[in-house]
Each structure stands twice: as structure tokens, then as C-alpha cells.
Write a protein that holds these residues in place. Sequence first.
Motif, PDB file in Angstrom:
ATOM      1  N   LEU A  31     -11.290  30.797 -34.280  1.00 46.24           N
ATOM      2  CA  LEU A  31     -10.848  31.324 -35.164  1.00 46.24           C
ATOM      3  C   LEU A  31      -8.755  30.781 -35.558  1.00 46.24           C
ATOM      4  CD1 LEU A  31     -12.030  34.654 -35.021  1.00 46.24           C
ATOM      5  CD2 LEU A  31     -12.618  33.703 -36.140  1.00 46.24           C
ATOM      6  N   ALA A  32      -9.328  29.313 -35.657  1.00 48.07           N
ATOM      7  CA  ALA A  32      -7.415  28.103 -35.619  1.00 48.07           C
ATOM      8  C   ALA A  32      -7.084  28.852 -37.527  1.00 48.07           C
ATOM      9  CB  ALA A  32      -7.577  27.605 -35.471  1.00 48.07           C
ATOM     10  N   SER A  33      -5.745  29.355 -37.251  1.00 49.22           N
ATOM     11  CA  SER A  33      -5.241  29.541 -38.475  1.00 49.22           C
ATOM     12  C   SER A  33      -5.913  28.006 -39.375  1.00 49.22           C
ATOM     13  CB  SER A  33      -3.913  30.425 -38.963  1.00 49.22           C
ATOM     14  OG  SER A  33      -3.778  30.181 -39.922  1.00 49.22           O
ATOM     15  N   TYR A  68     -16.113  37.416 -39.739  1.00 52.74           N
ATOM     16  CA  TYR A  68     -15.054  36.656 -40.713  1.00 52.74           C
ATOM     17  C   TYR A  68     -13.297  36.966 -40.631  1.00 52.74           C
ATOM     18  CZ  TYR A  68     -19.839  39.100 -43.552  1.00 52.74           C
ATOM     19  OH  TYR A  68     -20.641  39.104 -43.573  1.00 52.74           O
ATOM     20  N   VAL A  69     -13.336  36.019 -41.258  1.00 45.75           N
ATOM     21  CA  VAL A  69     -11.471  35.697 -41.848  1.00 45.75           C
ATOM     22  C   VAL A  69     -10.718  36.471 -42.544  1.00 45.75           C
ATOM     23  CG1 VAL A  69      -9.533  34.456 -41.816  1.00 45.75           C
ATOM     24  CG2 VAL A  69     -11.641  33.708 -40.385  1.00 45.75           C
ATOM     25  N   LYS A  70     -10.199  37.604 -42.444  1.00 46.27           N
ATOM     26  CA  LYS A  70      -9.666  39.132 -43.972  1.00 46.27           C
ATOM     27  C   LYS A  70      -8.615  37.700 -43.856  1.00 46.27           C
ATOM     28  CE  LYS A  70      -7.986  42.897 -44.376  1.00 46.27           C
ATOM     29  NZ  LYS A  70      -8.410  44.467 -44.234  1.00 46.27           N
ATOM     30  N   LYS A 129      -7.150  35.079 -29.017  1.00 43.61           N
ATOM     31  CA  LYS A 129      -7.537  33.650 -29.171  1.00 43.61           C
ATOM     32  C   LYS A 129      -6.507  33.164 -28.512  1.00 43.61           C
ATOM     33  CE  LYS A 129      -5.845  33.780 -32.897  1.00 43.61           C
ATOM     34  NZ  LYS A 129      -5.238  32.956 -34.401  1.00 43.61           N
ATOM     35  N   ASP A 130      -7.399  32.004 -27.930  1.00 41.51           N
ATOM     36  CA  ASP A 130      -6.343  31.172 -26.816  1.00 41.51           C
ATOM     37  C   ASP A 130      -5.406  29.727 -28.300  1.00 41.51           C
ATOM     38  OD1 ASP A 130      -8.081  28.659 -28.077  1.00 41.51           O
ATOM     39  OD2 ASP A 130      -9.220  28.674 -25.747  1.00 41.51           O
ATOM     40  N   GLY A 131      -4.907  29.043 -27.594  1.00 40.45           N
ATOM     41  CA  GLY A 131      -4.117  27.754 -28.159  1.00 40.45           C
ATOM     42  C   GLY A 131      -4.834  27.126 -29.470  1.00 40.45           C
ATOM     43  N   ASP A 132      -6.228  27.236 -28.840  1.00 41.71           N
ATOM     44  CA  ASP A 132      -6.696  26.216 -29.707  1.00 41.71           C
ATOM     45  C   ASP A 132      -7.527  27.487 -30.989  1.00 41.71           C
ATOM     46  OD1 ASP A 132      -6.185  23.950 -28.181  1.00 41.71           O
ATOM     47  OD2 ASP A 132      -8.102  24.220 -27.129  1.00 41.71           O
ATOM     48  N   GLY A 133      -7.137  28.428 -30.401  1.00 38.79           N
ATOM     49  CA  GLY A 133      -7.864  29.416 -31.968  1.00 38.79           C
ATOM     50  C   GLY A 133      -8.816  29.087 -30.953  1.00 38.79           C
ATOM     51  N   ASN A 134      -9.667  29.238 -29.825  1.00 41.65           N
ATOM     52  CA  ASN A 134     -10.970  29.276 -29.611  1.00 41.65           C
ATOM     53  C   ASN A 134     -11.216  31.199 -28.836  1.00 41.65           C
ATOM     54  OD1 ASN A 134     -12.266  27.099 -30.119  1.00 41.65           O
ATOM     55  ND2 ASN A 134     -11.498  26.072 -27.879  1.00 41.65           N
TER      56      ASN A 134
END
Length: 407
Positions: free
Chosen positions: A150-152, A304-306, A110-115
Motif C-alpha cells: 500500500l505504498a503511497s 481498498y485505498v481511500k 505498513k513497513d518502509g516499503d509499503g508492505n
Amino acid sequence: MSLYGMMRTGGSGMNAQANRLGTVAENIANANTTGYKRASTEFSSMILPTSNGAYNSGGVETKIRYSISEQGPTTYTTSGTDMAINGGGFFIVSGANGSNLLTRAGAFTKDGDGNLVNSAGYTLMGYEYKEGVDPTVVVNGFDGLTKVNLASQGLVAKPSTAGAMGATLNSGDAIGKESPTSLKVFDSQGNARLLDFVYKKTGPNAWTVEVRDRATYVAPSTGVLATKALAFDATGQLTTNPATLTTLPINGLPGTGANLGAITIDLSKTQQLGREFTPDGGTVDGSAPSKVTGYQISKEGIVYVKYENGTLDARYRVALASVQSPDNLVPQSGNVYSQGVDSGVIVTGFAGSGNFGSIQSGALEGSNVDIANELTAMIESQRSYTANSKVFQTGADLLDVLVNLKR
């Protein structure tokens, strides 16, 4: 043979061997580069026509070939966003200028933007995905692709929308007897609420099930969210069709202001037999507020996000691409490839379908370079280069002799 031709041929040989040494150097330098594909030098002769019985020496030319279709070894990592492709296909990535390219380098973070971005700075592309609904793929283009992000989102709650409740009803119960059980569901803010399922025998092979919101239920009807008549055949199997019920929504729940949406309950596992009432416990979707703890990627490429409560939320499906002749793709900096004149058109799809391989999460495809073979090739090229230099040097010496004859 002219002396100039001899020197030209020797120079051609040195240039060819220098090209081969260049590919050897590049291969050795990238022996540990994720997804790197070995380059090799192919030689072909150049024949020049002879005239008047004099031999006119030709030379040699080279062409660089990449073993892009040859898969490298798989190594395992501890990152859930690292991916390797077992079989055919390429990841589709986007560059800084927005152009889409192909790669086998699956070391994504993940980079700073969540990509999800690989070590060369290219962003992984995929389709937005909802569980059980495959996105529409444009097989001959990149339309519809989006960056896998996948930004939180902090704590996330998921309201209940569907569930199932099964039970074995006692055929020997007296008419009018009630048998209760309950199911925990979640409202729009992730608060848990109990729904009571009350089964009441109304006649031979006939029952009703009433769903009550325990917090608001007041007899006889306040807080009743659904009622369903159930009928059974002589063997105790449910004959009601459809075997589902949908609860009424409750908006602005007391104390929280949250909403409890309509929930569709599958009752197909309900039966009537000569034994005591036994519910199966029921199941329902939705979850309480939970934070992200990691990510999982299936072999089909579903991301999937867990969450910490163990639930998985499908977000994206990774897209793959292929061409008819992968070895004719055009290499670009950063271990990526673009479509070439001889590579064929790019076809997109998903892992596990058609000629596409499966995706292995927590693994990377290594370089397909064999160091031993490269060192052998380096020695061969060094000897050939030296031999060609001797030919050139001999021609130069003979040319000096010829020039000195006039003096």
C-alpha cells in the motif's frame, strides 16, 4: 518392584509435570499475544511387563497439543489494516526467506516499503485485484500470490471510462425540439470536463441523443462525440438494443495536453412519458487528483485505498488458507504455522467462500488462553511434581538402607 524402577517412575512423573508447567508458563507469557493458540500437555501411561511375580513399574509420557482451531476473543482497534478472521482459515504470510506460512495474527501495519507486515515481521500475501473481477486462485498452492503493498503514490487521478445517463423524455414535445442536460467527466490528468447530452425528438416514439464536448463543440458537428437513435414502445419503454453508446476519444486536449478516453454510457434508464423532461443526473467513474487518506478492507478481504474525495480504489484481495486438521499444524516462532504430516494439505481461497470465515477490519483475534485455568493447572502440576519427588526421594532413601546392609 525394584528400587531403581521406583526411582525411574518418580523421575518420569517429575519430567511429565515439568513439561506441563512449561506449557502453562508459555501460555501465561502469551496471554496477551495476538492470535496465540494455547498449548496443553496430554499424559499417557507407560506399562512395562512383569516377570516372576515382581512388579515392574512403568511411567508416564507427554505429548504437547495446540488448540489452534479454537478461536480467541475479538478486540477492536482504530487501525483499518488490522484484521481478524471470524470463522475458519488463516492469513497467508511470507517470511524473510520467502517461505509462505499460516497465521491468525492480523496486526498488520505498513513497513518502509509499503508492505503490510505483522508484529513478527511476516508480510501479508494476497492477489492483485480489480473491481468486479475475482483473481484466479490456485487452491492447492501459493502460486500467483503477491505481497500486499500500500505504498503511497502521491496524488492520483482516475480518468472516466464508463457511466450512465437516464432521463424521462416528454412524449408531448414537438418534433425537432431539443432537451439538454450534462454530465461531468474526468480526463487522463483528472481535469473535469462537461459533456452535454442533447435529446431531440425525431418522430412518434423516436428520439436521438447527441453527446457534445462543451469546450470544443462548434455547430453543427465539431466536438460531437457520439450520436444514438432511441426508440420506444407504446408504453414509453426503451426498445433500442444495445442501450449504450460509446464516445469518441479526444487526444491532446487544448491547454492541458491530456487525453479524454472513450466513455461507455448506459442509457437503459431512459423512458418516454407524458411529463416534462427530467434527467436523473447521471453517474460516471473517474476522479479528480486526490491523495490517499486511509484504507478499508471488506469482509470478503478486498483491500481498498481511500482517497480524500471519498473514492475507493480496489488493489488486492487477501488470500486465506485452511487444512483439514488445524490442531496438527506445526507451530513456528512468530505465531505462524507450517504444514504438518498429520495436518492435511493446505487449501487456499477467499473469505466468505467454502469453509472460510469472514474478515473483520479494525479488529484483532486475541489469545485463547484462560488465565484462571492456567493458574489452576499450575497448582495441580506443582502438587503432582512434589508428590513424584517424594517417591523418588523415598526410593533413594531405601536404596541407601540397602547399600548400608552390606557395610
